[in-house]
Design a protein around this motif. Sequence first.
Motif, PDB file in Angstrom:
ATOM      1  N   SER A  53       0.815  -1.210   0.000  1.00  0.00           N
ATOM      2  CA  SER A  53       0.000   0.000   0.000  1.00  0.00           C
ATOM      3  C   SER A  53       0.851   1.263   0.000  1.00  0.00           C
ATOM      4  CB  SER A  53      -0.897   0.014   1.227  1.00  0.00           C
ATOM      5  OG  SER A  53      -1.538   1.254   1.342  1.00  0.00           O
ATOM      6  N   SER A  54       0.334   2.267  -0.676  1.00  0.00           N
ATOM      7  CA  SER A  54       1.075   3.531  -0.747  1.00  0.00           C
ATOM      8  C   SER A  54       1.153   4.222   0.614  1.00  0.00           C
ATOM      9  CB  SER A  54       0.439   4.451  -1.780  1.00  0.00           C
ATOM     10  OG  SER A  54      -0.870   4.802  -1.395  1.00  0.00           O
ATOM     11  N   VAL A  73       4.176   2.596   2.314  1.00  0.00           N
ATOM     12  CA  VAL A  73       5.419   3.029   1.671  1.00  0.00           C
ATOM     13  C   VAL A  73       5.727   4.474   2.036  1.00  0.00           C
ATOM     14  CG1 VAL A  73       6.535   3.488  -0.555  1.00  0.00           C
ATOM     15  CG2 VAL A  73       5.230   1.378  -0.225  1.00  0.00           C
ATOM     16  N   LYS A  74       4.718   5.329   1.966  1.00  0.00           N
ATOM     17  CA  LYS A  74       4.927   6.739   2.320  1.00  0.00           C
ATOM     18  C   LYS A  74       5.316   6.878   3.790  1.00  0.00           C
ATOM     19  CE  LYS A  74       1.787   8.642  -1.133  1.00  0.00           C
ATOM     20  NZ  LYS A  74       0.497   9.319  -1.357  1.00  0.00           N
ATOM     21  N   ASN A  95       8.911   6.015   4.147  1.00  0.00           N
ATOM     22  CA  ASN A  95       9.727   7.104   3.609  1.00  0.00           C
ATOM     23  C   ASN A  95       9.799   8.283   4.566  1.00  0.00           C
ATOM     24  OD1 ASN A  95      10.317   5.651   1.299  1.00  0.00           O
ATOM     25  ND2 ASN A  95       8.652   6.559   0.120  1.00  0.00           N
ATOM     26  N   GLN A 107      -2.924   3.145   7.080  1.00  0.00           N
ATOM     27  CA  GLN A 107      -2.716   1.853   6.419  1.00  0.00           C
ATOM     28  C   GLN A 107      -3.489   0.752   7.134  1.00  0.00           C
ATOM     29  OE1 GLN A 107      -0.997   0.634   3.581  1.00  0.00           O
ATOM     30  NE2 GLN A 107      -2.204  -1.130   4.224  1.00  0.00           N
TER      31      GLN A 107
END
Length: 144
Positions: A2-3, A6-7, A10, A47
């Motif tokens: 899922s973005s 990942v975000k 980061n 998430q």
Amino acid sequence: MSSFYVKGCNKLFVAEVLLKLFNASDDSLIQDVCFNLHQCAELFLKQICISKHIVQFNEVHNIHGLISALATNGYNDEVLQDLDTYSDIITSWYTESRYFDTFYVNQRTVDKVVWLCHMLLDYTKRICELKDEPTKKVKDVYAT
């Protein structure tokens, strides 16, 4: 993957790199660290919410609100309880770290929130059954 996850990874990575560069005479870096830590916590919590079909949200930046939504649906683990004790502070970083020249944060608080974000990363991976972590660790970057 899922973005949001990942975000979140980061944002945690960026916060840790900035902490390595932080110099007490340059408050702008600590402001960026705090903003990125807020974003990290928010993204990991979102998430979990998405993965478990718990809540639909627009632009909710309130960490306590996201933790409460999870708790209401049976997710009340120790890492979420620990994070909730700092939720008001972390939520305030969303705006205060960017818009107020008088922004101040205790280094111990920042260190604790970094640790909590790592615990939340592990919790998110476990609860959402994610396999990979998309970013390098700060120590790996500095080793090269």
